[in-house]
Design a protein around this motif. Structure first.
Motif, PDB file in Angstrom:
ATOM      1  N   ALA A   5      45.484 -14.800 -63.553  1.00 31.97           N
ATOM      2  CA  ALA A   5      46.404 -15.937 -63.656  1.00 31.97           C
ATOM      3  C   ALA A   5      47.553 -15.834 -62.654  1.00 31.97           C
ATOM      4  CB  ALA A   5      46.955 -16.014 -65.078  1.00 31.97           C
ATOM      5  N   GLY A   6      47.650 -14.718 -61.943  1.00 31.94           N
ATOM      6  CA  GLY A   6      48.685 -14.585 -60.925  1.00 31.94           C
ATOM      7  C   GLY A   6      49.950 -13.883 -61.386  1.00 31.94           C
ATOM      8  N   LEU A   7      49.943 -13.294 -62.587  1.00 28.02           N
ATOM      9  CA  LEU A   7      51.121 -12.545 -63.050  1.00 28.02           C
ATOM     10  C   LEU A   7      51.152 -11.173 -62.368  1.00 28.02           C
ATOM     11  CD1 LEU A   7      50.989 -13.514 -66.817  1.00 28.02           C
ATOM     12  CD2 LEU A   7      52.761 -14.189 -65.176  1.00 28.02           C
ATOM     13  N   ASN A  25      49.372 -21.485 -71.839  1.00 27.26           N
ATOM     14  CA  ASN A  25      50.407 -21.732 -70.826  1.00 27.26           C
ATOM     15  C   ASN A  25      51.440 -20.627 -70.881  1.00 27.26           C
ATOM     16  OD1 ASN A  25      50.026 -23.948 -69.227  1.00 27.26           O
ATOM     17  ND2 ASN A  25      50.781 -25.388 -70.769  1.00 27.26           N
ATOM     18  N   HIS A  37      55.140 -19.136 -69.333  1.00 23.23           N
ATOM     19  CA  HIS A  37      56.339 -19.205 -68.505  1.00 23.23           C
ATOM     20  C   HIS A  37      56.852 -17.789 -68.325  1.00 23.23           C
ATOM     21  CE1 HIS A  37      56.316 -23.499 -69.582  1.00 23.23           C
ATOM     22  NE2 HIS A  37      57.028 -23.658 -68.458  1.00 23.23           N
ATOM     23  N   ILE A  88      58.345 -19.073 -63.089  1.00 26.45           N
ATOM     24  CA  ILE A  88      56.966 -19.422 -62.711  1.00 26.45           C
ATOM     25  C   ILE A  88      56.204 -19.863 -63.953  1.00 26.45           C
ATOM     26  CG2 ILE A  88      56.781 -17.964 -60.633  1.00 26.45           C
ATOM     27  CD1 ILE A  88      55.359 -15.876 -62.333  1.00 26.45           C
ATOM     28  N   GLU A  89      55.177 -20.654 -63.735  1.00 21.97           N
ATOM     29  CA  GLU A  89      54.390 -21.180 -64.836  1.00 21.97           C
ATOM     30  C   GLU A  89      52.935 -20.977 -64.461  1.00 21.97           C
ATOM     31  OE1 GLU A  89      55.399 -25.249 -65.659  1.00 21.97           O
ATOM     32  OE2 GLU A  89      53.983 -25.352 -67.335  1.00 21.97           O
ATOM     33  N   CYS A  90      52.114 -20.516 -65.402  1.00 22.19           N
ATOM     34  CA  CYS A  90      50.688 -20.388 -65.076  1.00 22.19           C
ATOM     35  C   CYS A  90      49.829 -20.589 -66.313  1.00 22.19           C
ATOM     36  CB  CYS A  90      50.408 -19.038 -64.421  1.00 22.19           C
ATOM     37  SG  CYS A  90      50.803 -17.635 -65.452  1.00 22.19           S
ATOM     38  N   ARG A  91      48.543 -20.782 -66.029  1.00 21.37           N
ATOM     39  CA  ARG A  91      47.570 -20.972 -67.102  1.00 21.37           C
ATOM     40  C   ARG A  91      46.709 -19.709 -67.139  1.00 21.37           C
ATOM     41  NH1 ARG A  91      47.023 -24.611 -70.754  1.00 21.37           N
ATOM     42  NH2 ARG A  91      44.936 -25.202 -71.442  1.00 21.37           N
ATOM     43  N   LEU A  92      46.535 -19.164 -68.322  1.00 17.36           N
ATOM     44  CA  LEU A  92      45.853 -17.860 -68.445  1.00 17.36           C
ATOM     45  C   LEU A  92      44.759 -17.960 -69.507  1.00 17.36           C
ATOM     46  CD1 LEU A  92      47.640 -14.438 -68.742  1.00 17.36           C
ATOM     47  CD2 LEU A  92      46.051 -15.141 -70.524  1.00 17.36           C
TER      48      LEU A  92
END
Ligand code: ZN
Length: 592
Positions: free
Chosen positions: A513-515, A548, A550, A558-562
């Motif tokens: 997810a990019g974390l 979702n 935050h 940042i915000e991402c979907r995991l």
């Protein structure tokens, strides 16, 4: 005074400023200009530490006249050449404010030092005998101070120390000089005799230790270990130098002593029942360092014979010295009767859990982990769990697997005990460094087996250890428990009430997810996340759910979907099978 000895004096000249004044007097300096150096590292702790960075002043003189010193590199100085027959003295002021087992520490309450932090090596004269005058600090407030060390008092020399007193001690050479850490202060002193060897325990720091209980337990452990390798013990006396603090843990092995740092709550107290977890941890640490008296201080890799104090000393064998020692440290508690089998299985299950939670075990072999200790294991960062395996923890499990393999393939005729005893006889008692394949060779020889596959898979390779199968043969069931929640693929920490990502596991949900490591989790599906509710939030979700997130990366939102992963391994559990009738005769001999 012996004219050919190199004479050191060490004086806690300014305890409040944490300064030692240390002099090294060389009676016959190199006519080309004597060089001096301080070690870059301390044996047993495989990291370049550059102890010379704590030298705050250095000067040389000969018969009262100054001699110029030329600094050659970060830890080496060369004195101007002197006429033959003129002695040379170098004096250093050394800052000592490292309260660890590896360095030197001085204040108005005590002094502790390792020789590697304070004693210059006269290059080319490492084999010369050494005398060291250990002097007390000045002032009446230090009148109760005494000395704890395994160094021998220099009987027959002027100013020779009495046992536990200030004065002159001796060492046969530089290598021996720096292998005897020294504690000065008003410590508690206890004593016991194990197999004829006097053991002292010096405890520094405020504590309420039940020393009778401690000496009784240590006596059992030490006697078991001395008999394990065979009497007589290789040291004439032994000293446990214990520093008790609020929170702390560490140990460093030496040939006739060990320096230990522990939490004071881990020491036994009067009226204590059984062996609580903290005390078990402390006894395990004592047992570990004591086992090193044989395994690494005397049986040692050829790469350490002699040590090169200027740089990294590479070997693929640290797993054998730290891992096998880690296997026997707790086993010695069991086999000496200090803990019971259930306690021991609990400790072993913890080690299995540690290794199974480390994805790095499939990336790095034990041999690689040993070799790269200097730059990887001793320098952990956020990515370490992904790429590094501990040669302690996995090394202990390979020792277990080797022990059980030998026992099951020889109908319990041969075990790892035989391997250790033969290593001791062949390499320890003879002072011959072990070749890189020593453990395999000796194990094959003892059991008359081909173990090339075992070592290729588990020491030089990253294949999963067959512990479940091996333990089952000995009547012990190994079960794994998974976490109760779907996985984010991260290791987190509570940082001031916020959830901080410490490690993002390779290939896991968070990484996809990019974390990243260092991110602060703020919300899941619009709900605030805290260390106290993260598991509750995740517990209401399923593997495969998309959520979702935050988070803050530094100060940017940042915000991402995991997409959540299935629950991952959490803990191993070991239980004894009832009425086990194994294929191996005399299986009851193991574990103890
Ligand atoms: Zn160790």
């Amino acid at each position: 005074m012996n004219k050919s000895s190199i004479c050191y004096t060490i004086h806690p000249s300014n305890p409040e400023a944490h300064r030692f004044t240390v002099t090294c007097r060389v009676p016959h300096p190199d006519p080309a200009g004597q060089c001096f150096a301080l070690p870059a590292w301390i044996p047993g702790s495989y990291l370049i530490r550059d102890f010379a960075r704590h030298i705050v002043a250095i000067r040389a003189e000969s018969e009262g006249k100054p001699v110029s010193l030329n600094k050659l590199d970060k830890h080496t100085w060369q004195a101007r050449p002197l006429a033959v027959g003129r002695p040379l003295s170098v004096t250093c002021e050394i800052h000592a404010w490292d309260l660890s087992v590896r360095g030197a520490h001085l204040d108005a309450t005590h002094a502790f030092f390792n020789g590697t932090s304070v004693f210059l090596r006269a290059i080319g004269q490492e084999d010369a005998p050494c005398l060291v005058d250990i002097q007390p600090p000045e002032g009446r407030s230090f009148a109760s101070w005494r000395v704890a060390t395994a160094l021998e008092p220099a009987r027959g020399e002027p100013g020779a120390a009495k046992r536990h007193g200030f004065g002159v001690y001796r060492a046969a050479c530089y290598d021996e000089l720096i292998d005897h850490p020294v504690e000065m202060g008003a410590f508690t002193l206890a004593r016991f005799v194990a197999c004829g060897v006097t053991h002292d325990i010096a405890i520094t720091g405020r504590h309420d230790c039940d020393v009778e209980r401690l000496t009784a337990d240590l006596k059992h452990i030490c006697e078991w270990q001395i008999r394990f390798f065979g009497e007589p013990a290789p040291m004439k006396r032994y000293v446990f130098l214990v520093t008790a603090v609020g929170e702390g843990y560490g140990g460093l092995e030496h040939r006739a002593s060990t320096a230990l740092l522990c939490s004071r709550n881990d020491l036994p107290y009067r009226g204590m029942r059984g062996v609580p977890e903290g005390y078990r941890t402390f006894l395990g640490l004592c047992s570990h360092e004591y086992f090193h008296t044989w395994n690494v201080k005397r049986i040692k890799p050829a790469a350490f014979v002699p040590y090169d104090f200027n740089r990294e000393n590479y070997t693929t064998q640290l797993w054998a010295f730290e891992g096998i020692t880690s296997y026997y440290d707790d086993l010695a508690l069991l086999r000496s009767g200090v803990i019971d089998r259930n306690d021991w299985l609990e400790l072993l299950a913890k080690t299995i859990s540690n290794v199974q939670r480390t994805p790095g075990r499939s990336r790095q072999s034990l041999a690689e982990s040993s070799f790269d200790a200097w730059s990887k294991f001793y320098r952990p960062d956020e990515n370490t769990p992904n790429v590094v395996v501990s040669y302690y923890a996995k090394g202990a499990l390979v020792a277990l697997a080797l022990d059980l393999t030998l026992r099951s393939k020889t109908a319990n005729r041969v075990s790892l005990d035989d391997v250790m005893q033969r290593l001791w006889q062949r390499y320890g008692m003879t002072n011959i460094g072990t070749p890189e394949n020593a453990v395999r060779q000796i194990a094959e020889e003892c059991a008359n087996l081909d173990l090339s596959r075992f070592f290729a898979d588990y020491v030089n390779g990253t294949r999963e250890l067959p512990l479940k199968k091996l333990l089952a043969t000995f009547g012990i069931t190994l079960e794994s428990e998974n976490a109760k929640t779907p996985s984010l693929g991260v290791k987190t920490t509570n940082e001031n009430g916020e959830v901080k990502l410490v490690t993002v596991f390779d290939g896991g949900a968070a990484q996809r997810a990019g974390l990243a490591s260092g991110d602060i989790l703020l919300a899941i599906n619009g709900l605030r996340v805290a260390p106290t509710n993260l598991d509750k939030l995740l517990g209401r979700l399923q593997a495969g759910d998309a959520i979702n997130i935050h988070a803050f990366r530094r100060d940017e939102l940042i915000e991402c979907r995991l997409r959540l992963d299935p629950p991952t391994f959490e803990a191993a559990r070991l239980t004894v099978k009832k009425n086990h009738k194994g294929p191996v005769s005399r299986q009851a001999q193991w574990p103890g």
